[in-house]
Scaffold this motif. Sequence first.
Motif, short mmCIF file in Angstrom:
data_model
loop_
_atom_site.label_atom_id
_atom_site.label_comp_id
_atom_site.label_asym_id
_atom_site.label_seq_id
_atom_site.Cartn_x
_atom_site.Cartn_y
_atom_site.Cartn_z
N GLY A 1 -0.25 8.71 8.64
CA GLY A 1 -0.47 7.75 7.49
C GLY A 1 -1.52 6.86 7.59
O GLY A 1 -1.99 6.67 8.58
N LYS B 1 -3.63 3.39 7.51
CA LYS B 1 -3.47 2.03 7.78
C LYS B 1 -4.13 1.62 6.45
O LYS B 1 -5.05 2.09 6.12
N PRO B 2 -3.70 0.37 6.18
CA PRO B 2 -4.29 -0.23 4.90
C PRO B 2 -5.85 -0.83 5.15
O PRO B 2 -6.00 -1.24 6.61
N SER C 1 1.63 -0.73 6.45
CA SER C 1 1.43 -0.09 5.29
C SER C 1 1.70 -1.26 4.22
O SER C 1 2.49 -2.15 4.53
#
Length: 114
Positions: free
Chosen positions: A20, A22-23, A70
Amino acid sequence: MKSQLAIMVCAIAVSLTGCGDKPAATSEPAAVTKSGEAVTITKAKFEAVENGMTYEKVVQVVGGPGELMSEAGKKGDAMHTVVYSYKGEGSAGANAIFTFQGGKLAAKAQAGLQ
């Protein structure tokens, strides 16, 4: 209830697999205290955290900020969802995950905390 379970499962999957995105960098603090020490969480502190708490209250209970994992939705919206993780004290890989929705803790999970 189903949405909280789905959020928690997603958060655990992301933390365990490391997948995923990461922001992007935000104004959120890093997962260290003001003195520069890494923030870790114990099982006792994890158990003191309750659903409905704000992120700020969780930070007070744990003793420092978590790592932003997230974020989905627009800040201020009821469905704005943010997930933070903490390294844990206990067995190797011990950690805790907190999922906030609409500014309140909606789900929490831990693995290996002592």
